[in-house]
Design an enzyme around this catalytic site. Structure first.
Site, PDB file in Angstrom:
ATOM      1  N   PRO A  29      17.200  79.426  76.407  1.00  0.00           N
ATOM      2  CA  PRO A  29      16.892  78.582  77.689  1.00  0.00           C
ATOM      3  C   PRO A  29      16.747  79.592  78.816  1.00  0.00           C
ATOM      4  O   PRO A  29      16.942  80.625  79.035  1.00  0.00           O
ATOM      5  CB  PRO A  29      18.213  78.021  77.842  1.00  0.00           C
ATOM      6  N   THR A  31      15.119  79.219  82.782  1.00  0.00           N
ATOM      7  CA  THR A  31      14.713  78.612  84.096  1.00  0.00           C
ATOM      8  C   THR A  31      13.248  78.529  84.346  1.00  0.00           C
ATOM      9  O   THR A  31      13.146  79.906  84.634  1.00  0.00           O
ATOM     10  CB  THR A  31      15.903  78.544  84.943  1.00  0.00           C
ATOM     11  N   GLN A 104      19.732  72.191  76.919  1.00  0.00           N
ATOM     12  CA  GLN A 104      20.670  72.874  77.640  1.00  0.00           C
ATOM     13  C   GLN A 104      21.207  72.134  78.776  1.00  0.00           C
ATOM     14  O   GLN A 104      20.566  72.052  79.842  1.00  0.00           O
ATOM     15  CB  GLN A 104      20.545  74.294  77.912  1.00  0.00           C
ATOM     16  N   GLY A 182      28.042  77.019  79.196  1.00  0.00           N
ATOM     17  CA  GLY A 182      29.338  77.660  79.438  1.00  0.00           C
ATOM     18  C   GLY A 182      29.296  78.911  79.775  1.00  0.00           C
ATOM     19  O   GLY A 182      30.456  79.866  79.732  1.00  0.00           O
ATOM     20  N   TYR A 186      28.051  79.768  85.769  1.00  0.00           N
ATOM     21  CA  TYR A 186      27.877  78.532  86.149  1.00  0.00           C
ATOM     22  C   TYR A 186      29.239  77.747  86.155  1.00  0.00           C
ATOM     23  O   TYR A 186      30.315  78.361  85.938  1.00  0.00           O
ATOM     24  CB  TYR A 186      26.899  77.703  85.659  1.00  0.00           C
ATOM     25  N   GLY A 324      14.273  85.679  75.533  1.00  0.00           N
ATOM     26  CA  GLY A 324      13.816  84.921  76.496  1.00  0.00           C
ATOM     27  C   GLY A 324      12.607  85.509  77.127  1.00  0.00           C
ATOM     28  O   GLY A 324      11.512  84.871  77.066  1.00  0.00           O
ATOM     29  N   ARG A 325      12.781  86.678  77.936  1.00  0.00           N
ATOM     30  CA  ARG A 325      11.706  87.220  78.717  1.00  0.00           C
ATOM     31  C   ARG A 325      10.610  87.544  77.814  1.00  0.00           C
ATOM     32  O   ARG A 325       9.357  87.307  78.247  1.00  0.00           O
ATOM     33  CB  ARG A 325      12.230  88.549  79.409  1.00  0.00           C
TER      34      ARG A 325
END
Length: 368
Positions: A29, A31, A104, A182, A186, A324-325
């Protein structure tokens, strides 16, 4: 077909075989801040479809469960009919290429940027302690946060219900399942960790009390859509957002044991960061005890390269590795890993820009 028995063949992307082991990767996930007014946009169709291969598992960018769950600009939500309808063609594009797509679900809690939300609702958390400003490597303040208010005990069931309804909406939008966020400092983690949670009610104090909220969310979501469609992301060793714990190993093991009882499909764990020990850089914590304790599919994430991922699978430290990246800058990352091809470099400064194309869908593919 039962999801549990088919989890590897149905959900996850087989990349390559090395030393008689299967190397499996997942789109983590991420953003990207391209969902204007919290609504996924048409350009998102191309972004996710570019990163889909037959048999792949993708996890969507963090998606708000309510208006008050949002703390960053232009991040998507899934609490309105408009948002659900906007997600549908994106999910369809992933399915059309043979991918499996999980959404997510998140709530930022006190991770609420003052620059973007100065006129919005007061953020909520387990505490009323404000998050310290984020300072860049050059000493410049990058982000400042709004003073949160402590969620009242009687309000917590409403937030649990927000997650439940968001899970229902995700299935309506066509997603194959949801991942409960989770981790990463956050809201749910703000309750779990004792360096943040200073409550004296049934949601604070003991480890069992601090984990009560997230387990209520898990139970509500599982009851709504079934455990075979639910994953959870946890980061017991992380201190992102001043969110640390005095005994992270105990926290991780407690949570794994607890979620086993709900039959969730997978557990997605963030690797501990490297620490300096006796003037040497080494990892002083391990996810292996949690991997051994969890009954389902175990996914890891955290700065892996190709060889690190292979090692994690070969050494039986994980079933899956999320990237991710590297997936941002290499939409065809599975192909590149399969043939050990060179990788495009990513540009961190552009991760959260709002352009619908630049540094979003314009990273080059391998030729041929």
């Amino acid at each position: 077909m039962k999801w549990k028995s088919a989890v590897i063949s149905f959900l996850f992307l087989l990349l390559t075989t090395w030393a008689n082991s299967i190397f499996l990767i997942v789109l983590a996930p991420l953003t990207r801040s391209r969902s204007y007014n919290n609504v996924p946009q048409p350009h998102t169709i191309l972004y996710y479809s570019q990163r889909t291969s037959n048999g792949a598992l993708l996890i969507s960018e963090a998606t708000g469960v309510s208006q008050t769950a949002q703390g960053y600009p232009n991040t998507p939500g899934i609490w309105t009919k408009e948002q659900v309808e906007a997600w549908k063609p994106i999910v369809e594009a992933v399915h059309a290429k043979g991918g499996t797509f999980f959404c997510q679900l998140w709530h930022v809690g006190r991770f609420f940027g003052s620059v973007y939300q100065s006129n919005g609702p007061t953020p909520v958390s387990s505490t009323d302690k404000i998050l310290k400003p984020k300072i860049g490597d050059d000493g410049v303040v990058m982000s400042q946060f709004i003073q949160p208010r402590r969620l009242r005990t009687e309000e917590i069931p409403d937030v649990v219900n927000d997650f439940r309804l968001a899970a229902r909406n995700a299935i309506e939008a066509g997603f194959d399942g949801v991942e409960i966020q989770g981790a990463n400092g956050y809201l749910l983690e703000q309750f779990m960790k004792d360096k943040v949670n200073d409550r004296t009610d049934e949601y604070g104090g003991s480890l069992e009390n601090r984990c009560r909220f997230v387990l209520e969310v898990v139970e509500a979501v599982v009851n709504e859509i079934g455990g075979e469609r639910v994953g959870i992301k946890l980061s017991p060793f992380s201190e992102v957002g001043d969110c640390g714990d005095s005994n992270p190993k105990a926290l991780g093991l407690y949570m794994v044991d607890a979620i086993n009882k709900y039959g969730v499909l997978y557990c997605h764990m963030v690797e501990p960061r490297m620490d300096i020990v006796d003037e040497k850089t080494e990892c002083v914590h391990s996810l292996v005890p949690m991997r051994k304790a969890f009954n389902g599919t175990f996914m890891v994430v955290g700065g892996y390269d190709r060889q690190d991922g292979i090692n994690a699978i070969v050494e039986n430290r994980a079933d899956l590795v999320a990237y991710g990246r590297l997936f941002i800058s290499n939409p065809d990352l599975p192909k590149r890993f399969a043939i050990d091809a060179p990788l495009n470099k990513y540009n961190e400064e552009t991760f959260y820009t709002f352009d619908p194309v630049l540094y979003y869908t314009d990273y080059p593919f391998l030729e041929g």
